[in-house]
Design an enzyme around this catalytic site. Structure first.
Site, PDB file in Angstrom:
ATOM      1  N   ILE A  11       0.825  -1.203   0.000  1.00 10.20           N
ATOM      2  CA  ILE A  11       0.000   0.000   0.000  1.00 10.20           C
ATOM      3  C   ILE A  11       0.864   1.259   0.000  1.00 10.20           C
ATOM      4  CG2 ILE A  11      -0.236   0.163   2.526  1.00 10.20           C
ATOM      5  CD1 ILE A  11      -2.966   0.909  -0.111  1.00 10.20           C
ATOM      6  N   SER A  33      11.810   0.679   7.249  1.00  7.65           N
ATOM      7  CA  SER A  33      11.271  -0.613   6.846  1.00  7.65           C
ATOM      8  C   SER A  33      12.342  -1.679   7.033  1.00  7.65           C
ATOM      9  CB  SER A  33      10.821  -0.576   5.376  1.00  7.65           C
ATOM     10  OG  SER A  33      10.350  -1.847   4.968  1.00  7.65           O
ATOM     11  N   ARG A  34      11.907  -2.891   7.301  1.00  9.45           N
ATOM     12  CA  ARG A  34      12.865  -3.990   7.421  1.00  9.45           C
ATOM     13  C   ARG A  34      13.396  -4.420   6.067  1.00  9.45           C
ATOM     14  NH1 ARG A  34       9.549  -8.226  10.968  1.00  9.45           N
ATOM     15  NH2 ARG A  34       7.950  -7.527   9.493  1.00  9.45           N
ATOM     16  N   LYS A  87      -5.375   3.194   7.715  1.00 11.90           N
ATOM     17  CA  LYS A  87      -6.524   2.501   8.305  1.00 11.90           C
ATOM     18  C   LYS A  87      -6.200   1.009   8.483  1.00 11.90           C
ATOM     19  CE  LYS A  87      -7.881  -0.021   4.714  1.00 11.90           C
ATOM     20  NZ  LYS A  87      -8.123  -1.480   4.735  1.00 11.90           N
ATOM     21  N   ASP A 165     -10.482  -5.878   7.186  1.00 11.96           N
ATOM     22  CA  ASP A 165      -9.477  -4.958   6.639  1.00 11.96           C
ATOM     23  C   ASP A 165     -10.053  -4.204   5.440  1.00 11.96           C
ATOM     24  OD1 ASP A 165      -6.412  -4.151   6.492  1.00 11.96           O
ATOM     25  OD2 ASP A 165      -7.034  -4.689   4.448  1.00 11.96           O
TER      26      ASP A 165
END
Length: 308
Positions: A11, A33-34, A87, A165
């Site tokens: 996303i 971020s990993r 969200k 979701d």
């Protein structure tokens, strides 16, 4: 304004990054971020390290799954940063309420975003329904989890929300366009035998005027995806399709035809910029409250196992 994007997944890559790059308000200054990165943007693997190394970045946008989001948001607020939440804004209502209070105590902005509310025809639908007598509203929100969340097992773990979701997107539109408040009165949730979150849900709501308000959510859709809602009123029928991108009154299309998600995320970031400039807070939790009520009240049924 400089902003850091936390969580570089699908996303973020598909919606957040292009929206930030096209925005007159924002400069994407860092990512955390990993594994994911954005070309030309400083990348961190540690959120704490980013906060310490880049004190001039006053705003963070969190695109993480809901369960770890509270810890990141709380840490950002404690460091004096404004926070934008993908969200759903959190894994529980209580933690969202706590985050709002943290922001208020520190004089910071926090924004619980609901991208589907920014679909092109949501505002016109709200205006049309404002003076109508509702008789029924039915939501059909069916999509293919394999297409939108490939291999993302977290979505079926406890706290991952499962079909809620995407379903919470529908609830965000319903709570925006209906002039009267509703609350859940019954639900049936379908849990795969091997999963901790539902793959389908049927909901029924109480409406103060006696209208029949129902939702059909399913994560097993194949072929064409369905994101629609039909409101039947004494004065006519309104139909929203493609996640609120298109609107029909008594079968006649209203305004220009759009594809899904057109302009939704750019409008979210424009609203966040306005909140930061004005010192505002927007933490509307009604969609999450309806989802939580479904887990509280819903009758659980077990269906066949699901695997990606």
């Amino acid at each position: 304004m400089d902003i850091a994007l936390i969580g570089i997944g699908k996303i973020a890559v598909d919606q957040h990054v292009p929206s930030l790059k096209g925005s007159p308000d924002w400069e994407l200054a860092a990512t955390v971020s990993r594994s994911g990165t954005v070309e030309g943007v400083e990348a961190f693997t540690s959120f704490t390290e980013m906060l310490e190394a880049r004190p001039e970045i006053r705003v963070v946008s969190l695109c993480l799954p809901p369960v770890p989001r509270f810890d990141y948001a709380a840490k950002a607020l404690a460091a004096g940063r404004h926070v934008m939440l993908e969200k759903p804004p959190g894994a529980t209502l209580a933690e969202c309420i706590a985050l709002e209070q943290m922001a208020r105590d520190r004089g910071l902005s926090i924004y619980a975003t609901w991208h589907s509310r920014e679909a092109d025809k949501v505002a016109p639908a709200k205006a049309w329904l404002a003076d109508k007598t509702l008789r029924s509203l039915h939501v059909t929100w069916r999509e293919d989890v394999r297409r939108w969340h490939p291999g993302q097992d977290w979505i079926f773990e406890a706290g991952g929300l499962g079909v809620f979701d995407p379903g919470i997107n529908a609830l965000s539109i319903v709570t925006e366009i209906l002039p009267d408040p509703i609350h859940l009165k019954s639900a049936t949730l379908s849990f795969p035998e091997n999963r901790q979150a539902p793959i389908a849900a049927d909901l029924a709501f109480h409406h103060p005027g006696g209208a029949r308000v129902t939702c059909d959510f399913d994560f097993r859709q194949q072929g064409e995806q369905t994101w629609s809602m039909e409101a039947r009123c004494e004065e006519g029928t309104l139909l929203l399709t493609n996640g609120g991108a298109n609107m029909y009154i008594d079968g006649a299309e209203q305004g220009e035809h759009h594809s899904g998600l057109d302009g939704e995320y750019p409008r979210l970031y424009a609203k966040m910029a306005e909140l930061v400039r004005k010192g505002g807070i927007d933490m509307d939790l009604r969609p999450l409250r309806h989802a939580a009520d479904a887990f509280l009240l819903g009758r659980r049924t077990v269906v066949e196992p699901f695997d990606f």
